[in-house]
Design a protein around this motif. Sequence first.
Motif, PDB file in Angstrom:
ATOM      1  N   LEU A 198      30.404 -25.649 -53.840  1.00 26.66           N
ATOM      2  CA  LEU A 198      30.129 -24.416 -54.575  1.00 26.66           C
ATOM      3  C   LEU A 198      29.934 -24.722 -55.898  1.00 26.66           C
ATOM      4  CD1 LEU A 198      29.817 -21.560 -54.674  1.00 26.66           C
ATOM      5  CD2 LEU A 198      32.418 -21.232 -54.752  1.00 26.66           C
ATOM      6  N   LEU A 231      29.235 -14.585 -54.597  1.00 28.14           N
ATOM      7  CA  LEU A 231      28.804 -15.445 -53.433  1.00 28.14           C
ATOM      8  C   LEU A 231      27.926 -14.860 -52.443  1.00 28.14           C
ATOM      9  CD1 LEU A 231      32.267 -17.611 -52.774  1.00 28.14           C
ATOM     10  CD2 LEU A 231      30.313 -17.909 -54.492  1.00 28.14           C
ATOM     11  N   TYR A 284      41.016 -20.335 -48.574  1.00 29.36           N
ATOM     12  CA  TYR A 284      40.448 -19.583 -49.853  1.00 29.36           C
ATOM     13  C   TYR A 284      40.909 -20.477 -50.889  1.00 29.36           C
ATOM     14  CZ  TYR A 284      39.810 -15.522 -46.975  1.00 29.36           C
ATOM     15  OH  TYR A 284      39.548 -14.751 -45.781  1.00 29.36           O
ATOM     16  N   GLY A 285      40.402 -20.289 -52.271  1.00 26.76           N
ATOM     17  CA  GLY A 285      40.833 -20.786 -53.403  1.00 26.76           C
ATOM     18  C   GLY A 285      42.205 -19.735 -53.620  1.00 26.76           C
ATOM     19  N   GLU A 343      42.332 -24.878 -54.577  1.00 26.71           N
ATOM     20  CA  GLU A 343      41.219 -24.766 -53.261  1.00 26.71           C
ATOM     21  C   GLU A 343      41.884 -25.116 -52.126  1.00 26.71           C
ATOM     22  OE1 GLU A 343      38.515 -23.062 -53.751  1.00 26.71           O
ATOM     23  OE2 GLU A 343      37.604 -23.548 -51.679  1.00 26.71           O
ATOM     24  N   LYS A 344      41.669 -24.249 -51.092  1.00 26.88           N
ATOM     25  CA  LYS A 344      42.157 -24.371 -49.858  1.00 26.88           C
ATOM     26  C   LYS A 344      43.442 -25.096 -49.611  1.00 26.88           C
ATOM     27  CE  LYS A 344      37.478 -23.358 -48.192  1.00 26.88           C
ATOM     28  NZ  LYS A 344      36.430 -23.648 -49.202  1.00 26.88           N
ATOM     29  N   VAL A 396      40.770 -16.095 -54.065  1.00 29.27           N
ATOM     30  CA  VAL A 396      39.672 -15.732 -54.704  1.00 29.27           C
ATOM     31  C   VAL A 396      38.593 -15.037 -53.649  1.00 29.27           C
ATOM     32  CG1 VAL A 396      37.663 -16.749 -55.893  1.00 29.27           C
ATOM     33  CG2 VAL A 396      39.822 -18.025 -56.077  1.00 29.27           C
ATOM     34  N   ALA A 397      38.128 -13.931 -54.276  1.00 26.10           N
ATOM     35  CA  ALA A 397      37.459 -13.048 -53.319  1.00 26.10           C
ATOM     36  C   ALA A 397      36.018 -12.906 -53.435  1.00 26.10           C
ATOM     37  CB  ALA A 397      38.235 -11.717 -53.041  1.00 26.10           C
ATOM     38  N   GLY A 398      35.174 -14.084 -53.605  1.00 28.31           N
ATOM     39  CA  GLY A 398      33.771 -13.932 -53.662  1.00 28.31           C
ATOM     40  C   GLY A 398      33.178 -13.533 -54.887  1.00 28.31           C
ATOM     41  N   TYR A 434      32.996 -13.561 -59.410  1.00 30.90           N
ATOM     42  CA  TYR A 434      33.761 -13.999 -60.683  1.00 30.90           C
ATOM     43  C   TYR A 434      32.870 -13.762 -61.721  1.00 30.90           C
ATOM     44  CZ  TYR A 434      34.528 -17.967 -56.979  1.00 30.90           C
ATOM     45  OH  TYR A 434      34.772 -18.830 -55.985  1.00 30.90           O
ATOM     46  N   THR A 463      36.526 -23.903 -58.111  1.00 30.54           N
ATOM     47  CA  THR A 463      38.048 -23.484 -58.441  1.00 30.54           C
ATOM     48  C   THR A 463      38.658 -24.525 -59.386  1.00 30.54           C
ATOM     49  OG1 THR A 463      38.125 -22.546 -56.213  1.00 30.54           O
ATOM     50  CG2 THR A 463      40.389 -23.383 -57.239  1.00 30.54           C
TER      51      THR A 463
HETATM   52  C1  G1P Z   1      34.795 -20.238 -51.534  1.00 30.84           C
HETATM   53  C2  G1P Z   1      35.421 -20.662 -52.518  1.00 30.84           C
HETATM   54  C3  G1P Z   1      36.801 -20.271 -52.183  1.00 30.84           C
HETATM   55  C4  G1P Z   1      36.842 -18.705 -52.186  1.00 30.84           C
HETATM   56  C5  G1P Z   1      36.004 -18.278 -50.924  1.00 30.84           C
HETATM   57  C6  G1P Z   1      35.616 -16.712 -50.750  1.00 30.84           C
HETATM   58  O1  G1P Z   1      34.921 -20.758 -50.224  1.00 30.84           O
HETATM   59  O2  G1P Z   1      35.602 -22.060 -52.771  1.00 30.84           O
HETATM   60  O3  G1P Z   1      37.667 -20.380 -53.453  1.00 30.84           O
HETATM   61  O4  G1P Z   1      38.208 -18.210 -51.872  1.00 30.84           O
HETATM   62  O5  G1P Z   1      34.501 -18.866 -51.507  1.00 30.84           O
HETATM   63  O6  G1P Z   1      35.410 -15.951 -51.726  1.00 30.84           O
HETATM   64  P1  G1P Z   1      33.873 -21.033 -49.084  1.00 30.84           P
HETATM   65  O7  G1P Z   1      34.190 -19.604 -48.226  1.00 30.84           O
HETATM   66  O8  G1P Z   1      32.348 -21.113 -49.661  1.00 30.84           O
HETATM   67  O9  G1P Z   1      34.219 -22.330 -48.245  1.00 30.84           O
END
Ligand code: G1P
Length: 246
Positions: A84, A106, A146-147, A161-162, A174-176, A178, A202
């Motif tokens: 990302l 996102l 998630y982050g 992150e995760k 983190v919910a998509g 920023y 993140t």
């Molecule tokens: C991404 C981000 C993560 C975030 C998540 C949902 O992860 O890296 O930090 O919590 O989106 O918003 P992904 O779902 O692309 O793996």
Amino acid sequence: MKALIPAAGHGTRFAPFTKLVPKEMLPIGARPAIALIVDEAIEAGADEVVIITSPEKPLLKKWFEIEPPKVKITWVDQIEQHGLGHAVLQAANLFCEKDDKVLILLGDALVSGGCASKAMVERSEALGGVAVIGVEEVPLEKVSRYGIMKVEGDYVVDMVEKPSVDEAPSRLAVAGRYLLPVKIFEYLKTQTPGKGGEIQLTDSIKRMISDGTKLAPYVYPGKRQDIGNPDGYYAALTAFRGECKS
Ligand code: G1P
């Protein structure tokens, strides 16, 4: 304000459908998901939307020939995919200091029942222009998707992150969405690979806040719908039923 939508991913969680059609083209009513996300950016005040996509996904551009957008859309192709943060970095040369902030939405996260981005812009203004990050509380067993952030007082003080359940500093994910200062691009330029060997947004945000940038966590109105997998998509269809403009 410019908005940025990373939408270059392969959509592996929605294969094999995504071998043919990008997940951002999944229909929500009679319009694709990407159109709803662009609508959200416009409602939040964006006057230009940068979409990071890949040459394998020509349908996204084609949609906006069918339905001319109400704002300028700038397309950036991400040729190689390294996470990302790497996707966001592809748009670095389109932003300068006078842009002040970048709103990141996102591409596989729709929000039903409210305009998350508009609320985040208003939240930032109410707090004197600080950065804002969309947050939701997730069950402990899901933190590794998630982050995850650590909040002290009114601000985020750490992010990972995760993480595993043991490493997670909280259940705040983190919910998509920023709203970040454009200096995030400077951090991304020097970001080393993190989780999964990928350049993580993140990790750059974490460095930025440890250098003193204030980041306010915000539970935005509405509910995030993860259309990156079939179950999430079914849920999104139910949530958006009756809410869609067409
Ligand atoms: C991404 C981000 C993560 C975030 C998540 C949902 O992860 O890296 O930090 O919590 O989106 O918003 P992904 O779902 O692309 O793996």
